[in-house]
Structures are given as structure tokens and as C-alpha cells.
Design an enzyme around this catalytic site. Sequence first.
Site, PDB file in Angstrom:
ATOM      1  CB  THR A 142     -12.972 -20.953   3.929  1.00 49.16           C
ATOM      2  OG1 THR A 142     -12.721 -21.027   2.516  1.00 49.16           O
ATOM      3  CG2 THR A 142     -14.220 -20.118   4.173  1.00 49.16           C
ATOM      4  CG  ASP A 148     -18.668 -29.898  -6.314  1.00 56.11           C
ATOM      5  OD1 ASP A 148     -18.032 -29.521  -7.317  1.00 56.11           O
ATOM      6  OD2 ASP A 148     -18.672 -31.073  -5.894  1.00 56.11           O
ATOM      7  CG  PHE A 188     -12.368 -25.779   1.158  1.00 57.13           C
ATOM      8  CD1 PHE A 188     -11.841 -26.981   0.714  1.00 57.13           C
ATOM      9  CD2 PHE A 188     -13.223 -25.811   2.239  1.00 57.13           C
ATOM     10  CE1 PHE A 188     -12.168 -28.184   1.311  1.00 57.13           C
ATOM     11  CE2 PHE A 188     -13.565 -27.006   2.855  1.00 57.13           C
ATOM     12  CZ  PHE A 188     -13.025 -28.189   2.389  1.00 57.13           C
TER      13      PHE A 188
END
Length: 252
Positions: free
Chosen positions: A231, A156, A233
Site C-alpha cells: 500500500t 491507526d 502507507f
Amino acid sequence: MSKPHTPHFPGGPASHPHPDAHTEQRIRTFHPRRGRVTHGQRAALERRWADWGVDLDGTPLDLDKLFADADLAPDRPVVLEIGFGMGDATAAMAAADPGTGILAADVHTPGQGNLVHLAEREGLRNVRVANGDAVVLLRDMLAPESLAGLRVYFPDPWPKARHHKRRMIQPEFLALAVSRLRPGATVHCATDWEPYAEQMLEVLTAEPGLVNAYATTSGYAEPRPAFRPMTKFERQGIAKGHVVHDLVFERR
């Protein structure tokens, strides 16, 4: 220490494996996330959690015993991955390198279930799934110089300035992690948030126990290391115009 809360369902990971950790005045390596667990994910956890899962409750962990049935060499390398999402990249790396044990830590139950499902489907005996705060794992459960690597992919970014203190890659956390790495171990981080990449580079460079494998170039690993699968993301970030930076450092 308080007893861990009961699992979300019988045989699965504990809802709060180390409840006291939530009262500590420190930055944690996770932000609690809850999501719907599919039938397949739940079934995989119920079948395999007792063998492949570990709740991070603070009890010292014997990596030899944890990977005893993984057919690894006696001096088997074990890499810690913190924050694996749904586990697709983790499973791919495990399949490509069956001689390395991967201890993958996260708190997202659907992701835990998906990774266990993938490991079971693909016959990946070198994957173990850790549930809870990785600081508890590093501080209380792992012996010094017991890990061959640390992977932190797309944590994050906490983009707001007032939240930067919540970012995982901070000097205190890194010093703890480095103490659990054996000489020659690799620290590999990746982010698609450029200001966080800059902070990572600064913090990693300042850690005296590490040396940048790409110090003679930009400081970042270019091109992207081939062994790290792209990935979901990452693809989403690239679609938005984000630039992905990999950072690779080695333990002195």
C-alpha cells in the site's frame, strides 16, 4: 435508534449511518476523517452506491443477497476488510481473486468513492463498500460463522501510551470478530509500527479461537504474503525506516 443522517450528497453514503453508536462507551474501529471528494469519486458513488454500498445502520445483513449479482459460487467466501484507505490494494486483491467477495469497511468518503470508481472501472463485481463502524457490522449485522476472513491492514497505531486503548486489535474486539468467522477462516493483520505488531501478536495468540499459521517461526508471516499488495502507507513507512510485520492466524 436514531435515524441515519442524510448523505453528504444525494445517492451517497450516509454521514452518520448509526448515530447512536457514537454515544456508546466503547472503543470504536474508526477515527472520523473528512476530506475533499473529487468529482470522479462523487460521480462513482452517485452511480453505484445503491448497488454496491451499505450503510452500517445495524440492520441484519444477508451476504447472499448483498453479493447476488457477483457470479460467486453458492458457498461463496466473503472476507471483511476494515480500513481500506483509498482502496487500491483492495481492488487489486479483488481482481486477483474474483471468486471471493470483499466487504470493505471504512468511513473516509474520498476512499469510498475511489474504491467504487476502481471497482466500476475494472469491472470488479465482487466488491462491496461498507460505510460506518465495523463493530456495528460485526455485532448487529453479520451472522455467526458467516465470514471466510478478516483483513486489517495498517490500522491507526495510536503510538502514544495513553492512547493504546484506542487501538483496534484488542481482546474484546477480536473475540467479537472471531465469532463471525467460519472454521478455517483467516485473520490477516499488517502494521509498520513495531510496538503495535508486538501487541497484535500477543492479543491474537491469546485468542483461543485462533491459531498462528507461523507459530513455528518468529510468529510473523515472513516473507510478506504475496497476495497482499503493497500500500501507499506501507511504502511511506518503509521509506522512513519502519519494519512491516504481517500476522496470519486461522480460525479453529
